[in-house]
Enzyme design. Structure first.
Site, short mmCIF file in Angstrom:
data_model
loop_
_atom_site.label_atom_id
_atom_site.label_comp_id
_atom_site.label_asym_id
_atom_site.label_seq_id
_atom_site.Cartn_x
_atom_site.Cartn_y
_atom_site.Cartn_z
N GLU A 65 0.86 -1.18 0.00
CA GLU A 65 0.00 0.00 0.00
C GLU A 65 0.90 1.24 0.00
O GLU A 65 1.75 1.37 0.87
CB GLU A 65 -0.87 0.03 1.26
CG GLU A 65 -1.66 -1.24 1.53
CD GLU A 65 -2.16 -1.28 2.97
OE1 GLU A 65 -2.49 -0.20 3.52
OE2 GLU A 65 -2.19 -2.37 3.54
N ARG A 112 -6.77 -1.35 -5.29
CA ARG A 112 -7.69 -0.38 -4.69
C ARG A 112 -7.07 1.01 -4.75
O ARG A 112 -5.88 1.20 -4.42
CB ARG A 112 -7.96 -0.75 -3.22
CG ARG A 112 -8.91 0.19 -2.50
CD ARG A 112 -8.96 -0.16 -1.01
NE ARG A 112 -9.81 0.75 -0.27
CZ ARG A 112 -9.74 0.93 1.06
NH1 ARG A 112 -8.85 0.25 1.77
NH2 ARG A 112 -10.54 1.77 1.68
N TYR A 120 -7.81 5.01 -3.49
CA TYR A 120 -8.67 5.79 -2.61
C TYR A 120 -7.95 7.01 -2.07
O TYR A 120 -6.73 7.15 -2.21
CB TYR A 120 -9.23 4.94 -1.47
CG TYR A 120 -8.21 4.25 -0.60
CD1 TYR A 120 -7.50 3.15 -1.09
CD2 TYR A 120 -7.99 4.64 0.71
CE1 TYR A 120 -6.59 2.47 -0.29
CE2 TYR A 120 -7.08 3.98 1.52
CZ TYR A 120 -6.38 2.89 1.00
OH TYR A 120 -5.48 2.24 1.80
N ASP A 148 -6.98 8.83 1.15
CA ASP A 148 -6.81 8.53 2.57
C ASP A 148 -6.84 9.82 3.40
O ASP A 148 -6.86 10.93 2.88
CB ASP A 148 -5.47 7.80 2.78
CG ASP A 148 -5.47 6.98 4.06
OD1 ASP A 148 -6.51 6.93 4.74
OD2 ASP A 148 -4.44 6.38 4.38
N GLU A 191 -3.97 7.09 -2.20
CA GLU A 191 -3.32 5.83 -1.82
C GLU A 191 -3.71 4.75 -2.82
O GLU A 191 -4.86 4.65 -3.23
CB GLU A 191 -3.73 5.41 -0.40
CG GLU A 191 -3.09 4.10 0.04
CD GLU A 191 -3.12 3.90 1.55
OE1 GLU A 191 -3.35 4.90 2.26
OE2 GLU A 191 -2.92 2.77 2.01
N THR A 210 -1.88 -2.44 -4.02
CA THR A 210 -1.81 -3.45 -5.08
C THR A 210 -2.79 -4.57 -4.80
O THR A 210 -3.18 -4.82 -3.65
CB THR A 210 -0.41 -4.06 -5.20
OG1 THR A 210 -0.17 -4.89 -4.04
CG2 THR A 210 0.67 -3.00 -5.31
N TRP A 240 -11.89 -6.34 0.09
CA TRP A 240 -10.83 -7.32 -0.20
C TRP A 240 -11.35 -8.75 -0.19
O TRP A 240 -10.79 -9.62 -0.85
CB TRP A 240 -9.69 -7.18 0.82
CG TRP A 240 -8.87 -5.95 0.61
CD1 TRP A 240 -8.81 -4.86 1.43
CD2 TRP A 240 -8.02 -5.65 -0.50
NE1 TRP A 240 -7.97 -3.91 0.91
CE2 TRP A 240 -7.47 -4.36 -0.27
CE3 TRP A 240 -7.66 -6.34 -1.65
CZ2 TRP A 240 -6.58 -3.76 -1.16
CZ3 TRP A 240 -6.77 -5.74 -2.54
CH2 TRP A 240 -6.25 -4.48 -2.29
#
Length: 456
Positions: free
Chosen positions: A9, A55, A57, A59, A65, A68, A421
């Site tokens: 991340e 993902r 998004y 943050d 952010e 993977t 997830w």
């Protein structure tokens, strides 16, 4: 070695720099709003799962952010990390067009680093899937010495400002920002390892090792070494190798001292009273990890990285970084700084050096990395084709392929699909598919879900 799921991340810093000089025309929140506006207008939000399984998004703190997708092959992870930067760089290009059309004299920059100009830290978190076969706390305790000293093989390099105004170069951008060895918190008590039990899979079989301490790397060999070295150490622990005798007396004091010890001369006190250098600790960890690989087939990529691991330790011991200064971030950056100082006479605290460091981490059009790679000054491992594929396609060996198929079907049929997830939820139908096995690449329930969205 058993296959392992891992992922990264990455939080990005952002800035809207004035194109005519002076203060930025937009603040961080406004810049983030412009950056994510195309996603919001498309009926999505600032928090979306993508057709590559990852993902994207916004943050806390206006940090874009990218996480993977789950990967079980290091090549996939490298391509996924780079795909995230590619996606965000494309978003910045769109944002710049929008600003130009609105008459705003600004240009959006995104930085894959760990510190902003005000000293705020943001992270690059690693996730490794563990089989729930041994005591996690015991395992985490034994890993602390590895993560505290790992910065000498995988640090990104940073400028450190002392209270008296002195500026020094350090191996790691994150070392001075860590507060605890182990904790369930991630911000107020920023730990090396987050101990929160959040497996994001079948909790009876797996648990997730969430590592907070790593730097955000630019050079692909550094990213690869960071993950591969951790992977082989975890493998050794799962095979029964004991690292507990390398426990540190004071991990948080050690991590700061090692980061500033560019010559590798200082020794660190262990819990049993011995004193070893960071390189000595890493050599012993590497030796035991490699012993656990006896009779194991190691890929060509891992062979290269195990050699790079040794060369990085030799570089620290010899105080000659020339053997790694196209592969390890802190050595590449130091070479750039030294060359700039030799050419201009600037001092380390010069604002031009700070801008050079920012350019190293800039993933938008103003970034240095593509030019360094093109000139051979920074080694690139992935191909453009691998990254281009990873922008739209998931890794083929994990459940990400199932998530991606469902997302693609929902987009094509304009259906509302709730995604996280683990879960796929077809809104308004009560249909919920839980993907508890992160290694599964086939699932009849997902096939039916995709068929239903295409059919209805």
């Amino acid at each position: 070695m058993q296959r392992r799921i891992f992922g990264i991340e990455t939080e990005y810093g952002l800035n809207c720099a004035s194109t005519v000089g002076g203060t930025p025309p937009l603040g961080p929140e406004e810049t983030a709003r412009v950056l994510f506006e195309p996603l919001v207008k498309a009926g999505r939000s600032t928090n979306v799962f993508l057709t590559n399984g990852g993902r994207l998004y916004l943050d806390v703190g206006a940090h874009p952010e990218y996480a993977t997708a789950e990967c079980s092959a290091l090549w996939d992870l490298l391509a996924q990390v780079r795909a995230g930067s590619t996606i965000l760089a494309d978003m910045a290009t769109q944002a710049n067009s929008q600003l130009a059309a609105a008459g705003v004299a600004g240009e959006v920059h995104l930085f894959a680093n760990n510190l902003d100009s005000a000293g705020n830290s943001f992270g690059c978190h690693e996730n490794y899937l563990l089989r729930r076969s041994r005591d996690f706390r015991e395992m985490a305790d034994a890993l602390i010495a590895f993560f505290v000293t790992r910065q000498i093989i995988a640090g990104s390099g940073a400028l450190v400002h002392d209270e008296d105004g002195t500026v020094r170069y350090s191996l790691s951008a994150r070392a001075a920002q860590m507060h605890d060895a182990l904790s369930g918190a991630t911000t107020r008590s920023r730990p090396i390892i987050n101990t929160r039990d959040e497996p994001l899979s079948d909790s009876t079989s797996y648990r997730r090792l969430h590592v907070i301490v790593g730097d955000t790397n630019i050079a692909e060999p550094t990213t690869a070494l960071k993950v591969a070295s951790t992977d082989v150490v975890l493998h050794a622990m799962e095979m029964g190798t004991d690292f507990s005798d390398l426990a540190l007396a004071d991990p948080m004091e050690a991590i700061r001292r090692i980061s500033l010890d560019l010559d590798g001369r200082q020794t660190i006190e262990l819990s049993d009273g011995r004193r070893l250098s960071a390189a000595q600790i890493q050599r012993e960890i590497r030796r035991r990890a490699l012993k656990a690989l006896d009779n194991e087939e190691v890929s060509e990529l891992y062979s290269y990285l195990l050699d790079l691991w040794e060369r990085a330790l030799n570089a620290i011991d010899s105080r000659d970084w020339s053997g790694i200064d196209t592969e390890i971030d802190y050595a590449i950056k130091r070479r750039l700084i030294d060359a700039y100082i030799a050419r201009t006479g600037a001092e380390l605290g010069d604002a031009r050096i700070a801008r050079l460091m920012l350019a190293y981490h800039d993933i938008t059009g103003g970034g240095l990395a593509p030019r360094l790679e093109a000139s051979g000054a920074m080694v690139r491992l992935t191909s453009k084709e691998q990254v281009s594929t990873a922008v739209d396609s998931p890794p083929a060996t994990t459940r990400a392929v199932l998530r991606a198929a469902a997302i693609a079907a929902a987009q094509a049929s304009r259906r509302d699909l709730g995604v996280d997830w683990v879960n796929l939820r077809l809104e308004g139908t009560g249909t919920l598919v839980a993907l508890q096995d992160p290694f599964a690449t086939q699932d009849e329930r997902v096939d039916e879900l995709v068929a239903r969205m295409s059919r209805d």
